[in-house]
Scaffold this active site. Structure first.
Site, mmCIF file in Angstrom:
data_model
loop_
_atom_site.group_PDB
_atom_site.id
_atom_site.type_symbol
_atom_site.label_atom_id
_atom_site.label_comp_id
_atom_site.label_asym_id
_atom_site.label_seq_id
_atom_site.Cartn_x
_atom_site.Cartn_y
_atom_site.Cartn_z
ATOM 1 N N ASP A 51 8.740 45.959 25.570
ATOM 2 C CA ASP A 51 7.560 46.644 26.119
ATOM 3 C C ASP A 51 7.868 48.045 26.603
ATOM 4 O OD1 ASP A 51 5.665 44.615 25.909
ATOM 5 O OD2 ASP A 51 6.360 43.654 27.747
HETATM 6 C C1 BGC Z 1 9.098 45.426 32.245
HETATM 7 C C2 BGC Z 1 9.060 44.566 31.028
HETATM 8 C C3 BGC Z 1 7.755 43.853 30.910
HETATM 9 C C4 BGC Z 1 6.582 44.817 31.090
HETATM 10 C C5 BGC Z 1 5.310 44.007 31.165
HETATM 11 C C6 BGC Z 1 7.904 46.339 32.278
HETATM 12 O O1 BGC Z 1 7.908 47.088 33.453
HETATM 13 O O2 BGC Z 1 10.305 46.156 32.270
HETATM 14 O O3 BGC Z 1 10.122 43.636 31.056
HETATM 15 O O4 BGC Z 1 7.655 43.256 29.680
HETATM 16 O O5 BGC Z 1 6.713 45.603 32.237
HETATM 17 O O6 BGC Z 1 4.182 44.749 31.294
HETATM 18 C C1 NOJ Z 2 9.132 40.705 29.608
HETATM 19 C C2 NOJ Z 2 7.837 40.490 28.911
HETATM 20 O O1 NOJ Z 2 7.182 39.367 29.473
HETATM 21 C C3 NOJ Z 2 8.044 40.282 27.440
HETATM 22 O O2 NOJ Z 2 6.811 40.154 26.801
HETATM 23 C C4 NOJ Z 2 8.844 41.404 26.859
HETATM 24 O O3 NOJ Z 2 9.073 41.114 25.515
HETATM 25 C C5 NOJ Z 2 10.151 41.609 27.596
HETATM 26 N N1 NOJ Z 2 9.909 41.744 28.987
HETATM 27 C C6 NOJ Z 2 10.917 42.816 27.103
HETATM 28 O O4 NOJ Z 2 10.314 43.998 27.483
#
Ligand code: BGC
Ligand code: NOJ
Length: 833
Positions: free
Chosen positions: A505
């Protein structure tokens, strides 16, 4: 099987020298399937999840936590202040007042030193016990199966030689339902709070007078000697849970909350002879009334359903029966996959904790934990599809339901809302859509379901697009649109366009946020015709092949052939534009520059494409796969797991986005992202590297790192999303425990890739990949209604390869067991060599 011959004899179980850390705050009790916490001063609150259907409670080892019904944002029953100091001081505490001494069996929130303390976190229940000054107090909590309440049994015993006159005070603070509003809209909320008292029950009915048709009830199974429902009366205006005025002073005041903060506090005065004990049963329930049955008199709520609930748990025997039913429920669930490997750490992960965590992620997605406030994200599309991989074998019927819910949030072009609310099951646009990996995860989830169940009828189910019934199509059509979305959104190199982001993300190649406070994912154009993802390319090949297998199964051979051509072309692009010479590149940014290549100043190699592309079989025959995994080992390995990328980004880069916002070593910027470590396990196993696969598995598996609890800090019985990487000052420290796709993927990696019991469309495939020193193990697997008792013999001492498979004495021609009749028990013997 000798212990020394087992999977434990690998390098990684020795990677922390004996006694180097050995700091534990408890231990596993495998026979009872519990983690036993032996000090309340754990490095962080160590929590458990109670409830598995509609009513849930998060509960820490010191009785902190909160309850909600279905949706942690919209139906919050009790209040919890995240990021509070002192930490974790709202929950389900009871106070014991023994003369001048006031204490809690779980130590918090008074923090009076205890003579004894223990907390047992089990499957769906928690028992906390403390002893002080000759009094022993225990609280047992669980959510009964089939009901919307939390039950708590409190037992106190006088272990001293004198008579004791003590008082017990339970205390919970109600939340005014919408947790977000509750934490922000004080000008209204301080005037709306309402309660009713009826004997030993305290009803919380804020907003029931208007549009709500639900209330909460806190009850005891006997009449209290006092109560309070106004927080300031119980705690004092300037008091705190650590020093409630009512408890430290003259007792409960009988306050009735009008606005402000409604609470439920009660007082029970007990006289205990030496050796005598008393038990009180409490409950916190959620009740919904049909609109026409809301009232029993003007302004008096209809309590019939609450009374019926209280009657169900009024006696100890009823409490015990409900607890026994819960335990039987877990026996059944976990019985679908049980391994006996001779390695107790491996067995406890596979048989208990990993599957338990999979069930929790099924229930919570990424909504409510001690790191997820329950207010932000609902159910993630990508997350829920992946969670399916970990629980589909446990509760296939609910997996089916989940698939249909998720698919209903897909858009007609195959793309999807990134999130949906569990209460309404409707997509929300909080982070928009256009995460271009999302469509393919739907194929992954459905494929796992079909392989598990063989229920191809699900493909004929009609499912709405965008939650609009008029746009319903078959689930097969949904999958077709998923596949087509990717094949129609390719970039200049013939690789899939990344859109807003893919699995990572934080790799925001089309969003250029320069102002603080802007969303990294939704600011800027988001979609772009240039930025491409090698990771999605790997997914397209892997899940595209799953799609073509499904197509062939349902007889759509021509369509399968066409799809195969599209896959082959993306595979070629991956091996050319996506290949860097010694590993797979990560992406191309919006200007067409390589991300994750050796010409990059930082972020030269990423873990995700190595895992996904090798799992997809890309470069398996031509050597790239081997090279990619060797590069992972050489460049990304650390003693606590494999980091996401190297070198870490040291400054914010507009063209890459959020990933570069994290200090080096944290989260997606070179943290050990536990989620993609099991991709490497699967990838290594697909190349037959049993020792390496198991080594990678052990590095992050909680039971193997229990000894470093002081460094790791999060619960030693579950995975955390992230462990600080080697660039971070806190290398080895875990964060975001419980709600992570790591649960599902590690279960896939260990149960399928390592132990080698993999469901396919045609039956169970047996293909273990283990360290050569593992001489054998057994697995019991419930599959499509039949039970398979599988014995693997590796006296040959190989890492992979199956010489023969026999089922009930008959030798199979390959290594896939055709499904047996439901109810059958099949004895399977696998000889490796
Ligand atoms: C996090 C990710 C997550 C995303 C969700 C980010 O701030 O680092 O792990 O998937 O937010 O919106
Ligand atoms: C957590 C999120 O829930 C997941 O959807 C995502 O793939 C990972 N972070 C990596 O950013």
């Amino acid at each position: 099987m000798e212990k020394s011959d087992t999977l434990r004899k690998t390098r990684c179980s020795q990677s922390f020298s004996e006694g180097e850390y050995a700091m534990q705050f408890g231990h596993f009790d495998d026979a009872r399937r519990e983690y036993v916490v032996t000090t309340p001063r754990t490095p962080l609150p160590w929590i458990n999840y109670l409830g598995s259907e509609s009513f849930f409670t998060l509960l820490s080892n010191t009785a902190g936590g909160y309850s909600f019904y279905r949706d942690a944002r919209l139906r919050r029953l009790t209040r919890y202040r995240y990021n509070n100091a002192p930490l974790d001081s709202e929950g389900f505490h009871i106070y014991v007042k023994d003369g001048e001494s006031v204490w809690n069996p779980g130590w918090q929130p008074v923090q009076a030193e205890l003579d004894e303390y223990v907390c047992r976190h089990g499957l769906g229940y928690t028992v906390i016990e403390g002893k002080k000054g000759g009094v022993r107090a225990q609280q047992e909590l669980f959510v009964p199966f089939g009901d919307n309440c939390l039950l708590m049994r409190v037992r106190v015993r006088n272990d001293s030689k004198e008579e004791k006159r003590i008082s017990i005070f339970p205390y919970v603070e109600f939340c005014l339902w919408d947790a977000m509003d509750d934490a922000s809209n004080f000008q209204r909320n301080y005037s709306t709070g309402e309660v009713e008292i009826d004997g030993a029950a305290i009803y919380h009915k804020t907003e029931y007078r208007e549009r709500r048709d639900h209330y909460a009830v806190f009850w005891a199974n006997r009449a209290p000697d006092g109560f309070d429902t106004a927080r300031e009366a119980f705690l004092g205006v300037y008091g705190s849970p650590a020093r409630p005025e009512a408890v430290f002073g003259q007792g409960c005041t009988g306050s009735i909350a009008h606005g402000w903060q409604p609470v439920a506090a009660q007082q029970f005065d007990l006289t205990l002879a030496p050796g005598a004990s008393e038990t009180i049963l409490f409950g916190l329930g959620y009740i919904e009334n049909p609109r026409e049955e809301k009232w029993e008199a003007p302004n008096v709520i209809n309590k019939a359903r609450a009374r019926a609930m209280m009657a169900r748990y009024a006696a100890d025997a009823q409490f015990d029966d409900a607890l026994a039913a819960l335990s039987a429920h877990w026996d059944e669930l976990l019985g679908h996959y049980q391994a006996s490997t001779g390695d107790e750490k491996l067995d406890r992960m596979v048989n208990i904790w990993n599957q338990y965590q999979c069930m929790v992620t099924f229930n919570m997605s990424r909504s409510a934990s001690y790191f997820e406030s329950g207010m932000g994200r609902g159910m993630g599309f990508r997350d829920s599809c992946q969670d399916l991989l970990g629980f589909v074998h446990i509760i296939p019927e609910r997996a089916r339901e989940r698939i249909l819910d998720i698919a209903a949030t897909q858009f007609p072009d195959g793309s999807a809302y990134h999130q949906y609310q569990p209460l309404t099951k409707k997509g929300n646009l909080d982070v928009g859509s256009g995460f271009n990996d999302d469509p393919l995860w739907l194929i992954a989830g459905v494929d796992a379901y079909l392989r598990e169940t063989g229920d191809f009828a699900i493909l004929d189910e009609r499912v709405p697009f965008d939650n609009d019934e008029t746009l319903s199509q078959t689930l097969l059509e949904h999958l077709r649109r998923s596949f087509r979305f990717t094949s129609k959104h390719l970039g200049p190199h013939g690789l899939p366009l990344i859109g807003r982001a893919d699995w990572n993300d934080c790799l925001n190649l089309n969003c250029f946020s320069e102002q603080s406070g802007e969303s990294f994912q939704t600011t800027g154009p988001s979609e772009g015709p240039v930025a491409e993802s090698v990771f999605i390319a790997g997914m397209f090949v892997k899940y595209g092949r799953a799609w073509t297998d499904i197509l062939r199964h349902v007889g759509l051979v021509d369509e399968a052939r066409m799809a195969e051509r599209a896959i082959a072309s993306v595979e070629r692009a991956t091996l050319t534009a996506g290949w860097d010479g010694a590993w797979f590149r990560r992406a191309y940014d919006a200007s067409g520059n390589v991300v994750g290549g050796c010409e990059c100043e930082e972020g030269q190699i990423f873990i995700e494409p190595q895992g996904m592309c090798v799992m997809a079989g890309i470069g398996k025959d031509t050597g790239e796969a081997e090279k990619a995994l060797a590069s992972v080992k050489e460049r990304l390995d650390t003693k606590y797991g494999i980091v996401l990328l190297q070198p870490a980004y040291t400054r914010y880069r507009l063209e890459l986005g959020e990933i570069t916002s994290y200090p080096p070593g944290y989260k997606e910027n070179a943290g050990i992202f536990c989620h993609n470590n099991p991709w490497i396990v699967c990838a290594e196993a697909s190349l037959g590297h049993g020792a390496r696969a198991f080594e990678v598995y052990c590095r992050t598996a909680p039971a193997y790192i229990e000894d470093i609890s002081e460094i790791h800090r999060t619960e030693p019985y579950v995975y955390s999303q992230m462990i600080a990487g080697c660039d971070a000052p806190t290398f080895g420290e875990g964060k975001n425990s419980w709600l992570t796709g790591t649960a599902a993927w590690t279960f896939v990696s260990v149960s399928q890739a390592i132990l080698g019991v993999t469901p396919t469309l045609d039956g169970l495939k047996l293909d273990p990949c283990v360290p050569a020193s593992a001489k054998g193990f057994t697995v019991t697997r419930l599959y499509r209604g039949a039970t398979y008792h599988i014995t693997v013999d590796n006296s040959a001492g190989v890492e992979h390869g199956v010489k023969s498979v026999t089922a009930d004495g008959k030798t199979l021609s390959g290594n896939v067991l055709p499904p047996a009749a439901p109810g059958a028990a099949v004895d399977v013997r696998v000889v490796m060599g």
